[in-house]
Each structure stands twice: as structure tokens, then as C-alpha cells.
Design a protein around this motif. Structure first.
Motif, PDB file in Angstrom:
ATOM      1  N   LEU A   1      -8.189   2.507  11.819  1.00  0.00           N
ATOM      2  CA  LEU A   1      -6.914   2.355  11.145  1.00  0.00           C
ATOM      3  C   LEU A   1      -5.735   2.923  12.026  1.00  0.00           C
ATOM      4  O   LEU A   1      -5.899   3.809  12.947  1.00  0.00           O
ATOM      5  CB  LEU A   1      -6.581   3.286   9.711  1.00  0.00           C
ATOM      6  N   SER A   2      -4.495   2.281  12.135  1.00  0.00           N
ATOM      7  CA  SER A   2      -3.421   2.932  12.828  1.00  0.00           C
ATOM      8  C   SER A   2      -2.867   3.953  11.965  1.00  0.00           C
ATOM      9  O   SER A   2      -3.290   4.422  10.878  1.00  0.00           O
ATOM     10  CB  SER A   2      -2.463   1.743  12.635  1.00  0.00           C
TER      11      SER A   2
ATOM     12  N   THR B   1       0.122   4.645  10.912  1.00  0.00           N
ATOM     13  CA  THR B   1       0.939   4.128   9.463  1.00  0.00           C
ATOM     14  C   THR B   1      -0.244   3.951   8.433  1.00  0.00           C
ATOM     15  O   THR B   1      -0.088   4.148   7.456  1.00  0.00           O
ATOM     16  CB  THR B   1       1.767   3.021   9.860  1.00  0.00           C
ATOM     17  N   GLN B   2      -1.190   3.014   8.836  1.00  0.00           N
ATOM     18  CA  GLN B   2      -2.440   2.950   7.835  1.00  0.00           C
ATOM     19  C   GLN B   2      -3.099   4.098   7.257  1.00  0.00           C
ATOM     20  O   GLN B   2      -3.217   4.248   6.262  1.00  0.00           O
ATOM     21  CB  GLN B   2      -3.442   2.115   8.340  1.00  0.00           C
TER      22      GLN B   2
ATOM     23  N   ASN C   1      -0.723   5.973   4.785  1.00  0.00           N
ATOM     24  CA  ASN C   1      -0.887   5.039   3.565  1.00  0.00           C
ATOM     25  C   ASN C   1      -2.147   5.500   2.953  1.00  0.00           C
ATOM     26  O   ASN C   1      -2.176   5.784   1.531  1.00  0.00           O
ATOM     27  CB  ASN C   1      -0.603   3.720   3.666  1.00  0.00           C
ATOM     28  N   LEU C   2      -3.053   5.631   3.681  1.00  0.00           N
ATOM     29  CA  LEU C   2      -4.502   5.965   2.832  1.00  0.00           C
ATOM     30  C   LEU C   2      -4.392   7.582   2.594  1.00  0.00           C
ATOM     31  O   LEU C   2      -4.904   7.813   1.554  1.00  0.00           O
ATOM     32  CB  LEU C   2      -5.460   6.035   4.180  1.00  0.00           C
TER      33      LEU C   2
ATOM     34  N   TRP D   1      -9.731   0.065  -1.319  1.00  0.00           N
ATOM     35  CA  TRP D   1      -8.411   0.105  -0.560  1.00  0.00           C
ATOM     36  C   TRP D   1      -8.496  -0.423   0.725  1.00  0.00           C
ATOM     37  O   TRP D   1      -7.562  -1.215   1.024  1.00  0.00           O
ATOM     38  CB  TRP D   1      -8.085   1.865  -0.337  1.00  0.00           C
ATOM     39  N   LEU D   2      -9.460  -0.175   1.765  1.00  0.00           N
ATOM     40  CA  LEU D   2      -9.600  -0.918   2.801  1.00  0.00           C
ATOM     41  C   LEU D   2      -9.538  -2.418   2.984  1.00  0.00           C
ATOM     42  O   LEU D   2      -9.078  -2.892   3.622  1.00  0.00           O
ATOM     43  CB  LEU D   2     -11.010  -0.316   3.735  1.00  0.00           C
TER      44      LEU D   2
ATOM     45  N   SER E   1      -5.677  -3.169   1.555  1.00  0.00           N
ATOM     46  CA  SER E   1      -4.494  -2.662   1.927  1.00  0.00           C
ATOM     47  C   SER E   1      -4.653  -2.512   3.438  1.00  0.00           C
ATOM     48  O   SER E   1      -3.561  -2.221   4.195  1.00  0.00           O
ATOM     49  CB  SER E   1      -4.400  -1.314   1.617  1.00  0.00           C
ATOM     50  N   ALA E   2      -5.889  -2.493   4.205  1.00  0.00           N
ATOM     51  CA  ALA E   2      -5.725  -1.918   5.518  1.00  0.00           C
ATOM     52  C   ALA E   2      -5.846  -3.499   6.366  1.00  0.00           C
ATOM     53  O   ALA E   2      -6.210  -3.421   7.618  1.00  0.00           O
ATOM     54  CB  ALA E   2      -7.071  -1.260   5.932  1.00  0.00           C
ATOM     55  N   ASN E   3      -5.497  -4.508   6.174  1.00  0.00           N
ATOM     56  CA  ASN E   3      -5.196  -5.652   6.830  1.00  0.00           C
ATOM     57  C   ASN E   3      -4.048  -5.919   7.460  1.00  0.00           C
ATOM     58  O   ASN E   3      -3.087  -5.373   7.304  1.00  0.00           O
ATOM     59  CB  ASN E   3      -5.615  -6.960   5.952  1.00  0.00           C
TER      60      ASN E   3
END
Length: 73
Positions: free
Chosen positions: A43-44, A46-47, A50-51, A67-68, A71-73
Motif C-alpha cells: 500500500l501507498s 496515503t492508503q 486510511n487503513l 477493506w483491501l 478500498s485499496a484500489n
């Protein structure tokens, strides 16, 4: 072993870190598969932020998978 008291599971601690910097640490009762841990590592920043917010509402590894997937796209 007593049948009078319920068995309690202890949470496992998982960490996501970059060299010399811990970014995220979370606990789950149950195992988080290595493939899932790798998805989180990809994940970046920013991701990951959010996580980190979303983890407050998670209660098991399936919440992380959901969540992945969503939300992680």
C-alpha cells in the motif's frame, strides 16, 4: 483444563514498517496470512493512513480483507 471457563484466544501483533520506521501496528485474534501481509506492505503511504483509521473498527482478519478488496484500489 477446566470445562467451566471458556477458552480465550490471545491476539497476534502484526507490524508494517519501512526501513527504520514503524508505520502501522495492529492486533487480531487469529492469523493474518502472509499473502495478506504482503498486500498491506504494497500500500501507498496515503492508503496506509486510511487503513490506520479503518483498523479502529476491525475485529478480525476478514475485516482487513474486505477493506483491501474495497478500498485499496
Amino acid at each position: 483444563m477446566s470445562f467451566d471457563s471458556p477458552r480465550t484466544l490471545q491476539p497476534n501483533t502484526y507490524q508494517i514498517a519501512f526501513p527504520e520506521k514503524l508505520v502501522l501496528e495492529f492486533n487480531f485474534v487469529g492469523a493474518v496470512e502472509p499473502e495478506l501481509q504482503e498486500r498491506v506492505r504494497q500500500l501507498s503511504l496515503t492508503q496506509l493512513e486510511n487503513l490506520a483509521e479503518a483498523l479502529l473498527e476491525f475485529s478480525n482478519p476478514e475485516d482487513l480483507v474486505n477493506w483491501l478488496n474495497n478500498s485499496a484500489n
